[in-house]
Design a protein around this motif. Structure first.
Motif, PDB file in Angstrom:
ATOM      1  N   ARG A 145       0.706  -1.215  -0.022  1.00 41.98           N
ATOM      2  CA  ARG A 145       0.097  -0.135  -0.110  1.00 41.98           C
ATOM      3  C   ARG A 145       0.865   1.329  -0.016  1.00 41.98           C
ATOM      4  NH1 ARG A 145      -3.012  -1.362   3.914  1.00 41.98           N
ATOM      5  NH2 ARG A 145      -4.842  -1.842   2.820  1.00 41.98           N
ATOM      6  N   CYS A 149      -7.159  -4.447  -1.383  1.00 44.29           N
ATOM      7  CA  CYS A 149      -6.779  -5.653  -0.556  1.00 44.29           C
ATOM      8  C   CYS A 149      -7.924  -6.687  -0.298  1.00 44.29           C
ATOM      9  CB  CYS A 149      -5.955  -5.032   1.052  1.00 44.29           C
ATOM     10  SG  CYS A 149      -5.341  -6.558   1.925  1.00 44.29           S
ATOM     11  N   ARG A 185       1.407   4.289  -2.984  1.00 44.40           N
ATOM     12  CA  ARG A 185       1.167   5.703  -2.657  1.00 44.40           C
ATOM     13  C   ARG A 185       2.532   6.297  -3.078  1.00 44.40           C
ATOM     14  NH1 ARG A 185       3.078   9.244   0.269  1.00 44.40           N
ATOM     15  NH2 ARG A 185       4.336   7.905   1.467  1.00 44.40           N
ATOM     16  N   PHE A 205      -5.558   1.120  -4.702  1.00 49.52           N
ATOM     17  CA  PHE A 205      -4.985  -0.168  -4.063  1.00 49.52           C
ATOM     18  C   PHE A 205      -6.400  -0.933  -3.423  1.00 49.52           C
ATOM     19  CE2 PHE A 205      -3.221  -2.498  -0.601  1.00 49.52           C
ATOM     20  CZ  PHE A 205      -2.201  -3.313  -1.033  1.00 49.52           C
TER      21      PHE A 205
END
Length: 162
Positions: free
Chosen positions: A91, A109, A95, A107
């Protein structure tokens, strides 16, 4: 007799007028799992998205190993903590990359089967292209990898990065 430097065959090319949104992918989706090949796939996908002016969707799927059910609670917890730490690292890398490249990045997950979650994310985000790294596991030569399953699905163009 000397051969000409350049030979042309067939009709003259007539370039078509430019149409916004039809000259390349608008959404590139890449699956990452922290492996070398998935990180190369992410780099390839980011470069492609940047050059095309497309958005990048990065999907990390936390897939518990099949033997998780027989692990003790402490060991299973440690495995999950490792997955959570990897997700946090990925992550943060997304960024940083988005800021450096000036690239719109989403992103995601997810938990579960990597193939099913990548396919679901590709459909949800209307991906024009799916990029994954080739599998480094020997068993996937026989059973089939996530990449192979995505290609066989045939709903999106799939690029497999070695």
């Amino acid at each position: 007799m000397d051969a000409p430097e350049r030979e042309k065959y067939g009709p003259e090319a007539r370039p078509l007028p430019f149409e916004r949104g039809t000259d390349g992918p608008r959404v590139v989706l890449v699956g990452v799992d922290g492996s070398r090949t998935s990180l190369r796939a992410a780099s390839y996908a980011a470069g492609l998205a940047r050059r095309q002016g497309a958005g990048l969707v990065v999907v990390f799927v936390s897939s518990p190993p099949p033997y998780t059910a027989i692990m003790s609670g402490v060991v299973a917890g440690a495995v999950q903590q490792t997955q959570d730490e990897l997700a946090a690292e990925l992550r943060e890398e997304c960024r940083r990359g988005a800021e450096e490249l000036g690239l719109p990045v989403t992103f995601l997950c997810r938990r579960g089967d990597a193939y099913a979650e990548l396919a679901r994310a590709a459909d949800e985000h209307r991906a024009d292209l799916v990029v994954v790294g080739s599998s480094e596991q020997a068993g996937h030569k026989l059973v089939g990898s996530v990449a192979t399953r995505l290609v066989r699905t045939g709903r999106w163009p799939v690029v497999v990065v070695p």
